[in-house]
Write a protein that holds these residues in place. Structure first.
Motif, PDB file in Angstrom:
ATOM      1  N   ASP A 113     -47.943  35.621  81.142  1.00 20.49           N
ATOM      2  CA  ASP A 113     -48.960  35.595  80.097  1.00 20.49           C
ATOM      3  C   ASP A 113     -48.667  36.550  78.945  1.00 20.49           C
ATOM      4  O   ASP A 113     -49.429  36.627  77.999  1.00 20.49           O
ATOM      5  N   THR A 114     -47.571  37.303  79.015  1.00 16.75           N
ATOM      6  CA  THR A 114     -47.217  38.211  77.926  1.00 16.75           C
ATOM      7  C   THR A 114     -45.865  37.831  77.356  1.00 16.75           C
ATOM      8  O   THR A 114     -45.041  37.194  78.016  1.00 16.75           O
ATOM      9  N   SER A 115     -45.651  38.263  76.127  1.00 21.91           N
ATOM     10  CA  SER A 115     -44.380  37.967  75.468  1.00 21.91           C
ATOM     11  C   SER A 115     -43.306  38.941  75.932  1.00 21.91           C
ATOM     12  O   SER A 115     -43.590  39.960  76.568  1.00 21.91           O
ATOM     13  N   GLY A 116     -42.088  38.628  75.585  1.00 26.88           N
ATOM     14  CA  GLY A 116     -40.979  39.508  75.903  1.00 26.88           C
ATOM     15  C   GLY A 116     -41.109  40.839  75.186  1.00 26.88           C
ATOM     16  O   GLY A 116     -40.739  41.888  75.717  1.00 26.88           O
ATOM     17  N   PHE A 117     -41.658  40.820  73.973  1.00 32.13           N
ATOM     18  CA  PHE A 117     -41.853  42.048  73.210  1.00 32.13           C
ATOM     19  C   PHE A 117     -42.835  42.986  73.918  1.00 32.13           C
ATOM     20  O   PHE A 117     -42.595  44.188  74.005  1.00 32.13           O
ATOM     21  N   ALA A 118     -43.919  42.432  74.430  1.00 31.77           N
ATOM     22  CA  ALA A 118     -44.898  43.243  75.152  1.00 31.77           C
ATOM     23  C   ALA A 118     -44.290  43.815  76.432  1.00 31.77           C
ATOM     24  O   ALA A 118     -44.568  44.970  76.796  1.00 31.77           O
ATOM     25  N   LYS A 119     -43.456  43.038  77.101  1.00 36.13           N
ATOM     26  CA  LYS A 119     -42.795  43.533  78.309  1.00 36.13           C
ATOM     27  C   LYS A 119     -41.867  44.701  77.978  1.00 36.13           C
ATOM     28  O   LYS A 119     -41.840  45.701  78.689  1.00 36.13           O
ATOM     29  N   VAL A 120     -41.131  44.570  76.883  1.00 36.42           N
ATOM     30  CA  VAL A 120     -40.231  45.646  76.463  1.00 36.42           C
ATOM     31  C   VAL A 120     -41.027  46.907  76.130  1.00 36.42           C
ATOM     32  O   VAL A 120     -40.630  48.016  76.498  1.00 36.42           O
ATOM     33  N   ASP A 166     -56.468  44.070  87.729  1.00 35.49           N
ATOM     34  CA  ASP A 166     -56.952  42.742  88.132  1.00 35.49           C
ATOM     35  C   ASP A 166     -55.844  41.705  88.062  1.00 35.49           C
ATOM     36  O   ASP A 166     -55.687  40.870  88.961  1.00 35.49           O
ATOM     37  N   GLY A 167     -55.064  41.747  87.005  1.00 31.59           N
ATOM     38  CA  GLY A 167     -53.957  40.802  86.864  1.00 31.59           C
ATOM     39  C   GLY A 167     -52.901  40.990  87.932  1.00 31.59           C
ATOM     40  O   GLY A 167     -52.343  40.017  88.444  1.00 31.59           O
ATOM     41  N   MET A 168     -52.620  42.246  88.285  1.00 32.80           N
ATOM     42  CA  MET A 168     -51.636  42.511  89.335  1.00 32.80           C
ATOM     43  C   MET A 168     -52.106  41.927  90.659  1.00 32.80           C
ATOM     44  O   MET A 168     -51.321  41.322  91.394  1.00 32.80           O
ATOM     45  N   THR A 169     -53.385  42.104  90.944  1.00 30.12           N
ATOM     46  CA  THR A 169     -53.939  41.583  92.193  1.00 30.12           C
ATOM     47  C   THR A 169     -53.851  40.071  92.223  1.00 30.12           C
ATOM     48  O   THR A 169     -53.423  39.476  93.218  1.00 30.12           O
ATOM     49  N   GLN A 170     -54.235  39.430  91.139  1.00 33.95           N
ATOM     50  CA  GLN A 170     -54.223  37.966  91.084  1.00 33.95           C
ATOM     51  C   GLN A 170     -52.806  37.417  91.202  1.00 33.95           C
ATOM     52  O   GLN A 170     -52.562  36.451  91.918  1.00 33.95           O
ATOM     53  N   ARG A 171     -51.854  38.055  90.500  1.00 34.23           N
ATOM     54  CA  ARG A 171     -50.467  37.583  90.581  1.00 34.23           C
ATOM     55  C   ARG A 171     -49.904  37.775  91.988  1.00 34.23           C
ATOM     56  O   ARG A 171     -49.181  36.908  92.497  1.00 34.23           O
ATOM     57  N   SER A 172     -50.238  38.869  92.635  1.00 41.14           N
ATOM     58  CA  SER A 172     -49.763  39.096  94.009  1.00 41.14           C
ATOM     59  C   SER A 172     -50.364  38.075  94.971  1.00 41.14           C
ATOM     60  O   SER A 172     -49.670  37.560  95.851  1.00 41.14           O
ATOM     61  N   MET A 173     -51.656  37.777  94.798  1.00 37.39           N
ATOM     62  CA  MET A 173     -52.299  36.780  95.664  1.00 37.39           C
ATOM     63  C   MET A 173     -51.703  35.396  95.434  1.00 37.39           C
ATOM     64  O   MET A 173     -51.464  34.652  96.396  1.00 37.39           O
ATOM     65  N   PHE A 188     -42.728  47.664  87.494  1.00 39.40           N
ATOM     66  CA  PHE A 188     -41.638  46.898  86.875  1.00 39.40           C
ATOM     67  C   PHE A 188     -41.626  45.448  87.372  1.00 39.40           C
ATOM     68  O   PHE A 188     -41.427  44.521  86.590  1.00 39.40           O
ATOM     69  N   ALA A 189     -41.834  45.259  88.667  1.00 42.42           N
ATOM     70  CA  ALA A 189     -41.859  43.894  89.207  1.00 42.42           C
ATOM     71  C   ALA A 189     -43.000  43.095  88.597  1.00 42.42           C
ATOM     72  O   ALA A 189     -42.836  41.916  88.261  1.00 42.42           O
ATOM     73  N   ASP A 190     -44.163  43.718  88.433  1.00 44.45           N
ATOM     74  CA  ASP A 190     -45.296  43.009  87.847  1.00 44.45           C
ATOM     75  C   ASP A 190     -45.054  42.693  86.381  1.00 44.45           C
ATOM     76  O   ASP A 190     -45.415  41.615  85.911  1.00 44.45           O
ATOM     77  N   VAL A 191     -44.438  43.617  85.658  1.00 49.50           N
ATOM     78  CA  VAL A 191     -44.151  43.362  84.242  1.00 49.50           C
ATOM     79  C   VAL A 191     -43.234  42.153  84.111  1.00 49.50           C
ATOM     80  O   VAL A 191     -43.469  41.260  83.289  1.00 49.50           O
ATOM     81  N   PHE A 192     -42.196  42.078  84.932  1.00 49.16           N
ATOM     82  CA  PHE A 192     -41.255  40.960  84.825  1.00 49.16           C
ATOM     83  C   PHE A 192     -41.809  39.664  85.415  1.00 49.16           C
ATOM     84  O   PHE A 192     -41.359  38.581  85.052  1.00 49.16           O
TER      85      PHE A 192
END
Length: 133
Positions: free
Chosen positions: A41-48, A71-78, A33-37
């Motif tokens: 790079d994604t729209s609100g619709f994709a998050k929903v 991969d995206g989760m790792t990059q965003r965390s870094m 959930f934290a990564d989704v929010f």
């Protein structure tokens, strides 16, 4: 009479395993959930859609999200960690100042050794620096 006599050791181990799996499951949900929010790079619709998918089919939703976006989760965390480190370094540099009393006394000693100030002036600078710290 012992209460634990009716609860065998393997049942204790099984209960511990279930408890830790439950904790890990909630940790995974919070991470997803934290990564989704956090994503930009994604729209609100994709998050929903991801949130609905994770709520309706929790295990499948979390595992698919982890497989698709690892991969995206790792990059965003870094990136988040680097940003926090840079902010902390900037804060420490701003608070640290010029080095305190020791640095001021060292500069005054250099001036005394070069002959720019007298011993009395050095003593006054030293006393002032030590009084300020």
């Amino acid at each position: 009479m012992f209460i634990a006599a009716d609860y065998p050791f393997l049942d204790v181990l099984w209960t511990m395993l279930i408890f830790f799996a439950w904790i890990i499951w909630f940790w995974l949900l919070i991470t997803v959930f934290a990564d989704v929010f956090r994503r930009h790079d994604t729209s609100g619709f994709a998050k929903v859609l991801w949130i609905i998918f994770v709520i309706v089919l929790p295990f499948l939703g979390v595992f698919i999200y982890l497989i698709v976006n690892h991969d995206g989760m790792t990059q965003r965390s870094m990136n988040e960690a680097q940003t926090q480190r840079a902010q902390m370094d900037d804060y420490v540099r701003s608070v640290a100042g010029s080095g305190g009393a020791a640095a001021e006394i060292e500069r005054a000693k250099g001036l005394l050794d070069s002959g720019a100030i007298t011993q009395a002036e050095f003593d006054a600078i030293k006393a002032k620096a030590l009084a300020a710290s």
